[in-house]
Design an enzyme around this catalytic site. Sequence first.
Site, PDB file in Angstrom:
ATOM      1  N   ASP A  58       5.641   5.634   8.081  1.00 17.10           N
ATOM      2  CA  ASP A  58       6.918   5.082   8.545  1.00 17.10           C
ATOM      3  C   ASP A  58       6.804   4.520   9.958  1.00 17.10           C
ATOM      4  OD1 ASP A  58       6.527   7.714   9.539  1.00 17.10           O
ATOM      5  OD2 ASP A  58       8.635   7.804  10.128  1.00 17.10           O
ATOM      6  N   GLU A  59       7.734   3.662  10.291  1.00 14.86           N
ATOM      7  CA  GLU A  59       8.054   3.240  11.658  1.00 14.86           C
ATOM      8  C   GLU A  59       6.864   2.679  12.441  1.00 14.86           C
ATOM      9  OE1 GLU A  59      11.933   5.837  12.851  1.00 14.86           O
ATOM     10  OE2 GLU A  59      10.017   6.883  13.118  1.00 14.86           O
ATOM     11  N   ILE A  60       6.059   1.863  11.819  1.00 14.50           N
ATOM     12  CA  ILE A  60       4.989   1.207  12.560  1.00 14.50           C
ATOM     13  C   ILE A  60       5.559   0.026  13.345  1.00 14.50           C
ATOM     14  CG2 ILE A  60       4.424  -0.130  10.488  1.00 14.50           C
ATOM     15  CD1 ILE A  60       1.959   0.912  13.237  1.00 14.50           C
TER      16      ILE A  60
END
Length: 531
Positions: free
Chosen positions: A339-341
């Site tokens: 997630d959330e790169i």
Amino acid sequence: INAEYGRSMNYCVLFIVIGQLFFSQGEHPATPDYKVGGLLWPQPKSIVQNITQYQINPSTFSFQPTGAVNGILSRAFLRYQKLCFPNNVLNEIFRKHVTKIPSPDAITVLSVFVQTATEADQIQLGVDESYSLTISSTPILNAKTVYGALRGLETFSQLIMTNLNTYTINATTITDAPRFPWRGLLIDTSRHWLPVSTIKDTIAAMSYNKMNTLHWHIVDGQSFPLESKLYPLLSQEGAYHPNQIYTQDDVKDIVSFANDHGVRIVPEFDMPAHASSWGFGYDFMTIKCYGRRDEYDFNDGWGDDPMDPTNPQVYELIENFLTEISTLFPDNWLHLGGDEINYNCWNIPSINAYMHDHGIKTYNDLEEQFIQKINTFIKAKLNKNLVYWQEVFDETSPFIGNGVDIWLDDKTLLKVIQQGINGIESFGWYLDNLGADWSAFYSKEPIPSGATPAQAALVLGGEGSMWGETVDFTNIQQKVWPRASAIAERLWSPVTTTNVTLAIPRLAIHRCRLVGRGIPAQPFQPGPGCY
């Protein structure tokens, strides 16, 4: 009598006792004592009760195995001998006014028949947790597996009522099984390290709620508190403090304790983002992207440096590390985050040159290549099922994992199961949203509207997520319980068990049950409490 617990005989018996209370001028109106017990959480699949009561003497009562037995079951008998008969008395108001119930017949043994059990038993996703329980003059608990027996023992312990120092139980017939196989709780030991004892308390509380999956978010950008013998600098440089490291013996101890309580542990190693702590000991692991405001800055952002997807050393370390650590976690599932790169962190000359040389057009494609490499290795060498946060489903095609953990919205789960992929619902059950009331969690239905029966079967279950920014060992149990109990019932009980009003008396009893067992669950409404 066959009805929800607001109409059950335990409810009636509770208030038959409470009906003996009276108040005169100057006294508070009749107040229920939440330690009486007898009401179940979570609600079973089917229950029939009548007014026949049996007395239980703790000094003469015992559990008697009549089928297969192993160490898990034997240790559970010792544990529940104590849990069934808590060493407490009712409060002074109740003690002053209650009239004792006439002495009923006594039972001295609960026969427990387990169809199959071996010393090698290890809980896995989909294990049979069903059981049947009959309370009569000769009570019996039947289960196909030891894990079903654990659920039945918990139910038996909750059926027992206490009146002063007398324990009684109603004649009862229960047939029970969980609605979903994945009934989870996420804990985060990177933002705040949690002592082993706190993790064990959490696991015990999960078993009291018939939850069966601890999603252990062990590491994140802030700290790396897990020992690796192959790469010792991961924890030596990545943990907050030398005393805040889980040794491999600690992990084995936690996994064994969890298995004894019917809880599987699914570890998460989030990648390629949230990776700053991997780079504290091995600098080549990450792209340094975020600055730190000062030495007190431990917030997300500073901890979100991503891994370097162009460096072969990164893949070598990950593969060796996961091979080492997989021996500590016997579960068939592994969570790899995803997630959330922040693609802006990869917008640097060396990575752009790599992409040009390898024909990679977008950073999304670069991330997909990273995930594909790790996924292929794990499938080939470690034989684990892989679950990812929903961004991996959103940004890769085709999705290459075995399950999607939904956390961002209430639309994606339907898309996931429509594509024939397993889904796990976390959206709407974030316990770190401290303003969210238990009733909101209780009212959430995990099966999305519009799903066909075949698609609904792909919803494995769900999780309550207690991210660690605002909790540590001083307050995590209060923040998790009893709000997570609402999630537990939603994932165990029949789809028709939805009435919040009828749930309140049961949850009030259950909250005090947790407190009596050493779990400091916080109150959820005004009342006399658990004193």
